[in-house]
Design an enzyme around this catalytic site. Structure first.
Site, PDB file in Angstrom:
ATOM      1  N   TYR A  58      33.545  41.949  35.565  1.00 40.55           N
ATOM      2  CA  TYR A  58      33.948  41.624  36.948  1.00 40.55           C
ATOM      3  C   TYR A  58      34.757  42.739  37.616  1.00 40.55           C
ATOM      4  CZ  TYR A  58      32.879  36.675  35.782  1.00 40.55           C
ATOM      5  OH  TYR A  58      32.281  35.501  35.405  1.00 40.55           O
TER       6      TYR A  58
HETATM    7  N1  LIG Z   1      27.872  33.139  33.503  1.00 43.89           N
HETATM    8  C1  LIG Z   1      29.165  33.139  33.776  1.00 43.89           C
HETATM    9  O1  LIG Z   1      29.926  33.286  32.875  1.00 43.89           O
HETATM   10  C2  LIG Z   1      29.669  32.917  35.172  1.00 43.89           C
HETATM   11  C3  LIG Z   1      28.780  32.955  36.248  1.00 43.89           C
HETATM   12  C4  LIG Z   1      29.272  32.660  37.512  1.00 43.89           C
HETATM   13  C5  LIG Z   1      30.606  32.334  37.688  1.00 43.89           C
HETATM   14  N2  LIG Z   1      31.461  32.330  36.617  1.00 43.89           N
HETATM   15  C6  LIG Z   1      32.891  32.005  36.771  1.00 43.89           C
HETATM   16  O2  LIG Z   1      32.992  30.923  37.661  1.00 43.89           O
HETATM   17  C7  LIG Z   1      33.894  31.291  38.716  1.00 43.89           C
HETATM   18  C8  LIG Z   1      33.547  30.540  39.947  1.00 43.89           C
HETATM   19  O3  LIG Z   1      32.460  31.229  40.566  1.00 43.89           O
HETATM   20  P1  LIG Z   1      31.580  30.594  41.602  1.00 43.89           P
HETATM   21  O4  LIG Z   1      30.753  31.623  42.245  1.00 43.89           O
HETATM   22  O5  LIG Z   1      30.870  29.508  40.896  1.00 43.89           O
HETATM   23  O6  LIG Z   1      32.756  30.134  42.647  1.00 43.89           O
HETATM   24  P2  LIG Z   1      32.760  29.000  43.645  1.00 43.89           P
HETATM   25  O7  LIG Z   1      34.151  28.567  43.756  1.00 43.89           O
HETATM   26  O8  LIG Z   1      31.718  28.000  43.295  1.00 43.89           O
HETATM   27  O9  LIG Z   1      32.244  29.746  44.996  1.00 43.89           O
HETATM   28  C9  LIG Z   1      33.060  30.467  45.750  1.00 43.89           C
HETATM   29  C10 LIG Z   1      32.304  31.192  46.891  1.00 43.89           C
HETATM   30  O10 LIG Z   1      32.515  30.524  48.114  1.00 43.89           O
HETATM   31  C11 LIG Z   1      33.472  31.257  48.947  1.00 43.89           C
HETATM   32  N3  LIG Z   1      34.553  30.304  49.265  1.00 43.89           N
HETATM   33  C12 LIG Z   1      35.511  29.857  48.416  1.00 43.89           C
HETATM   34  N4  LIG Z   1      36.322  28.985  49.044  1.00 43.89           N
HETATM   35  C13 LIG Z   1      35.849  28.854  50.307  1.00 43.89           C
HETATM   36  C14 LIG Z   1      36.269  28.070  51.411  1.00 43.89           C
HETATM   37  N5  LIG Z   1      37.322  27.237  51.306  1.00 43.89           N
HETATM   38  N6  LIG Z   1      35.543  28.169  52.561  1.00 43.89           N
HETATM   39  C15 LIG Z   1      34.462  28.984  52.629  1.00 43.89           C
HETATM   40  N7  LIG Z   1      34.028  29.754  51.615  1.00 43.89           N
HETATM   41  C16 LIG Z   1      34.708  29.694  50.452  1.00 43.89           C
HETATM   42  C17 LIG Z   1      33.971  32.402  48.096  1.00 43.89           C
HETATM   43  O11 LIG Z   1      34.170  33.592  48.849  1.00 43.89           O
HETATM   44  P3  LIG Z   1      35.508  33.929  49.656  1.00 43.89           P
HETATM   45  O12 LIG Z   1      36.144  35.082  48.980  1.00 43.89           O
HETATM   46  O13 LIG Z   1      34.988  34.257  51.026  1.00 43.89           O
HETATM   47  O14 LIG Z   1      36.389  32.713  49.686  1.00 43.89           O
HETATM   48  C18 LIG Z   1      32.853  32.585  47.050  1.00 43.89           C
HETATM   49  O15 LIG Z   1      31.828  33.428  47.541  1.00 43.89           O
HETATM   50  C19 LIG Z   1      33.723  32.802  38.816  1.00 43.89           C
HETATM   51  O16 LIG Z   1      34.776  33.398  39.506  1.00 43.89           O
HETATM   52  C20 LIG Z   1      33.702  33.148  37.355  1.00 43.89           C
HETATM   53  O17 LIG Z   1      35.023  33.121  36.871  1.00 43.89           O
HETATM   54  C21 LIG Z   1      30.996  32.618  35.372  1.00 43.89           C
END
Ligand SMILES: NC(=O)c1ccc[n+]([C@@H]2O[C@H](COP(=O)([O-])OP(=O)(O)OC[C@H]3O[C@@H](n4cnc5c(N)ncnc54)[C@H](OP(=O)(O)O)[C@@H]3O)[C@@H](O)[C@H]2O)c1
Length: 318
Positions: A58
């Site tokens: 990351y």
């Molecule tokens: N295979 C793996 O191991 C793997 C894969 C994916 C994810 N992960 C883990 O899971 C975590 C969560 O990831 P996710 O992508 O699933 O996160 P998420 O919380 O499901 O999605 C967040 C996305 O939405 C936006 N966002 C967040 N809050 C918001 C709000 N209140 N209003 C509008 N937009 C908002 C964020 O960008 P902004 O910066 O604009 O808020 C980001 O692009 C990752 O950080 C990582 O630690 C692991």
């Protein structure tokens, strides 16, 4: 901040976990500096978040290291990960040797500025890579566990390609892994039938990723994701408003919006423990921490969402 027992690890951690990867990478994906990213981590810790998830790939381990240096290390639960091969899991990477994988852990510890991690994951493992993980890499991580550099061992899937959890269905019954990170959201609820029964039976720590991701972070993205499911016949045409698929639910007086709906849907799923939220914005983070701690969705809303997406298996929300 509400806390939860992380399965058989016996650790108690915040129900909201700060995700330092995803499309935002603490804002670094759109140019935030490491110092700005560290401020998002500190903000989360000040709001009571104790579960922080990062990864070698990351580029945010340095930001996490800067933030946690100012806080009481034992009160935090730090999770990081390494791909199991060079070039990640997208094609057919050359798989790491045990020595290379251990060196990756050492790099992570150095960037995090800590002498142990609470959780070290095999990151984004495919079904084909699982034998190498279990036979070659797992014994090496167990040795690091004996040395006190790793407390618990975790496994994450590549949800984007493995929307039916084929790897986890094979891996979890072995009992080799303490904690699992699984994709689960409104658009793909398949973990309910295939993953959560196993994590609950074996008392594994269970982390939810992709609760929002891109597919649910705006009404326009949700409309696009639902249209694809309708085109594939996985959601009935007419079941949801094509322009605002979740509008009928978000107009409910107890639901604050689409992200509130998405995070609460995951948070209260039986078997889910920590819900990860990834953002580079402290305003978004505050909204999301509030959502994750709100009461369950009204039962009729949850039941309708389960019924509408009952046949949806191909989306991840990527
Ligand atoms: N295979 C793996 O191991 C793997 C894969 C994916 C994810 N992960 C883990 O899971 C975590 C969560 O990831 P996710 O992508 O699933 O996160 P998420 O919380 O499901 O999605 C967040 C996305 O939405 C936006 N966002 C967040 N809050 C918001 C709000 N209140 N209003 C509008 N937009 C908002 C964020 O960008 P902004 O910066 O604009 O808020 C980001 O692009 C990752 O950080 C990582 O630690 C692991």
């Amino acid at each position: 901040m509400q806390t939860v027992r992380l399965g058989r690890t016996e650790a108690f951690v915040s129900v909201a976990g700060l995700g330092c990867g995803g499309h935002s990478r603490l804002g670094m994906a759109r140019g935030a500096s490491e110092g700005e990213a560290a401020r998002v981590v500190s903000h989360a810790i000040e709001r009571g978040v104790t579960f922080i998830d990062t990864a070698r790939i990351y580029g945010t381990e340095g930001a996490v290291g800067r933030a946690i240096a100012d806080h009481d290390r034992p009160s935090l639960y730090i999770s990081t990960k390494s791909w199991v091969g060079e070039g990640g899991s997208q094609e057919r990477p050359r798989l790491y040797s045990a020595a290379e994988f251990t060196a990756n852990l050492e790099d992570s510890l150095r960037r995090l500025g800590t002498d142990y991690v609470d959780l070290f994951h095999f990151h984004g493992v495919s079904l084909e890579q699982l034998p190498h993980v279990r036979e070659v890499l797992l014994p090496a991580v167990r040795r690091q566990q004996e040395l006190g550099k790793v407390r618990h061992i975790g496994l994450t899937e590549i949800f984007r390609f493995d929307t039916g959890h084929a790897m986890l269905r094979e891996a979890l019954p072995t009992g080799d892994f303490d904690v699992v990170m699984v994709g689960f959201n409104l658009l793909n609820q398949t973990a309910r039938a295939t993953v959560f029964p196993v994590t609950q039976a074996l008392d594994l720590g269970t982390l939810i990723m992709f609760a929002v991701r891109r597919g649910l972070n705006s009404v326009a993205h949700a409309a696009q994701a639902v249209a694809e499911l309708v085109a594939k016949g996985e959601v009935d045409e007419g079941a949801l408003d094509p322009a605002d698929p979740f509008g009928a639910f978000t107009r409910h007086p107890d639901i604050a919006g689409q992200l509130d709906l998405a995070y609460r849907f995951c948070r209260h799923e039986p078997g889910a423990q920590v819900v990860l939220t990834g953002t580079g914005s402290t305003t978004h983070l505050d909204e999301n921490l509030a959502a994750i701690q709100r009461p369950p969705l009204p039962e009729e809303v949850r039941a309708t969402l389960m019924r509408v997406f009952a046949r949806a298996t191909s989306a991840s929300g990527e």
